[in-house]
Scaffold this active site. Structure first.
Site, PDB file in Angstrom:
ATOM      1  CD  GLU A   1      -3.080   5.761   6.523  1.00 35.04           C
ATOM      2  OE1 GLU A   1      -3.050   5.862   5.285  1.00 35.04           O
ATOM      3  OE2 GLU A   1      -2.178   5.213   7.186  1.00 35.04           O
TER       4      GLU A   1
ATOM      5  CG  HIS B   1      -6.063   2.227   4.966  1.00 32.89           C
ATOM      6  ND1 HIS B   1      -5.631   3.155   5.871  1.00 32.89           N
ATOM      7  CD2 HIS B   1      -5.059   1.323   4.843  1.00 32.89           C
ATOM      8  CE1 HIS B   1      -4.402   2.820   6.277  1.00 32.89           C
ATOM      9  NE2 HIS B   1      -4.031   1.708   5.661  1.00 32.89           N
TER      10      HIS B   1
ATOM     11  CD  GLU C   1      -3.828  -2.265   7.248  1.00 35.21           C
ATOM     12  OE1 GLU C   1      -2.728  -2.577   6.777  1.00 35.21           O
ATOM     13  OE2 GLU C   1      -4.354  -1.162   7.045  1.00 35.21           O
TER      14      GLU C   1
ATOM     15  CE  LYS D   1      -0.239   3.460   4.591  1.00 34.37           C
ATOM     16  NZ  LYS D   1      -0.209   3.579   6.034  1.00 34.37           N
TER      17      LYS D   1
ATOM     18  CG  ASN E   1      -1.747   1.219   1.373  1.00 37.42           C
ATOM     19  OD1 ASN E   1      -1.867   2.004   0.423  1.00 37.42           O
ATOM     20  ND2 ASN E   1      -2.347   1.407   2.539  1.00 37.42           N
TER      21      ASN E   1
ATOM     22  CB  SER F   1       4.845  -1.841  11.836  1.00 36.46           C
ATOM     23  OG  SER F   1       4.463  -0.498  12.079  1.00 36.46           O
TER      24      SER F   1
ATOM     25  N   GLY G   1       8.573   5.210  10.657  1.00 35.49           N
ATOM     26  CA  GLY G   1       9.169   3.986  11.184  1.00 35.49           C
ATOM     27  C   GLY G   1       8.855   3.768  12.653  1.00 35.49           C
TER      28      GLY G   1
HETATM   29  P1  PGA Z   1       2.534   0.264   7.538  1.00 37.12           P
HETATM   30  O1  PGA Z   1       1.125   0.561   6.844  1.00 37.12           O
HETATM   31  O2  PGA Z   1       3.043  -1.053   7.005  1.00 37.12           O
HETATM   32  O3  PGA Z   1       3.400   1.422   7.151  1.00 37.12           O
HETATM   33  O4  PGA Z   1       2.284   0.199   9.014  1.00 37.12           O
HETATM   34  C1  PGA Z   1       0.181  -0.447   6.656  1.00 37.12           C
HETATM   35  C2  PGA Z   1      -1.098   0.144   6.101  1.00 37.12           C
HETATM   36  O5  PGA Z   1      -1.475   1.250   6.512  1.00 37.12           O
HETATM   37  O6  PGA Z   1      -1.766  -0.473   5.248  1.00 37.12           O
END
Ligand code: PGA
Length: 254
Positions: A96, A94, A166, A11, A9, A216, A176
């Protein structure tokens, strides 16, 4: 046996040129074993990447879609447009988008229905915030989300749906700093979701649906996470943007 899915992803990252460069590297790489690799790219990169990857098994995905089929929705994109741009998948719900754009389970359910109608495969994201985990209500939250998101979705469509668990507290902010769920936590949540799918549908649907973990994921934790019984791969944000780390996640090379 459920096939492992690794979905990157991106983004709101990567221009068309950067995306094509990445696609070229991916095309020349050695993807081990029988995995489904999906790139969830910005809208502008979907079509050029699909052309670049046309002789490969790598699939393209969008990160969002509108629920209406067309109309007066300035700035939005339809399922038909995404199919026409050669997307095969689309991320829906998602965290977000739920948080920053007010997407409710009702809206997500409408998006899933339109998506399926046009032959796009939804990757539905669900997950709890830290406060809910600490209150011990993670399973209630997941049950409500999955039940409302899948409302009135017929059994025959379930083979075209992927679910991504998630936990919101584990999603990296891109610096990070994110925490990863332990393999056991990820497995427990994915197993719980599979149980709900069994209640809503039946054992075959539950056994066949791919449930991913996201939050992550990186080259050093991918192998352990994806070897868990109920974790069928990952939705990978930060670690999917750099080619070297993404290929390590895909090939479990920590
Ligand atoms: P991340 O994002 O691996 O950077 O934690 C995962 C996601 O938001 O799909």
């Amino acid at each position: 046996m459920r096939q492992i899915v690794i979905a990157g992803n991106w983004k709101m990252n990567k221009t068309i040129n950067e995306s094509i460069e990445f696609a070229k590297e991916l095309k020349n790489s050695n993807i081990q074993n029988d995995k489904i690799v999906i790139i969830c790219a910005p809208y502008t990169s979907i079509f050029p990447m699909a052309l670049e990857l046309k002789d490969t098994d790598i699939k393209m995905s969008a990160q969002n879609v509108h629920y209406a089929e067309n109309g007066t929705f300035t700035g939005e994109i339809s399922a038909q447009m995404l199919v026409n741009a050669k997307a095969e998948y689309v991320i829906i719900g998602h965290s977000e988008r739920r948080k920053n754009f007010g997407e409710t389970d009702e809206i997500i359910n409408k998006k899933i229905k339109t998506t399926l109608k046009y032959g796009l495969k939804p990757i539905i994201c669900i997950g709890e915030v830290l406060e809910q985990r600490e209150l011990g209500i993670t399973t209630n939250v997941l049950k409500t989300q999955i039940t409302e998101d899948l409302k009135d979705i017929p059994e025959q469509d379930m083979k075209n749906i992927i679910i991504a668990y998630e936990p919101i507290w584990a999603i990296s902010t891109g610096d990070g700093a994110g925490k990863t769920a332990t393999p056991k936590d990820a497995n427990d949540a994915c197993g719980f979701i599979r149980g709900i799918i069994k209640e809503l549908y039946n054992i075959d649907v539950a056994n066949n649906i791919q449930i991913l973990y996201g939050g992550s994921v990186n080259p050093s934790n991918a192998k352990e996470l994806f070897s868990m019984e109920h974790v069928d791969g990952g939705l990978v944000g930060g670690a999917s943007m750099d080619f070297d780390s993404f290929i390590k996640v895909i090939n479990f090379e920590g």
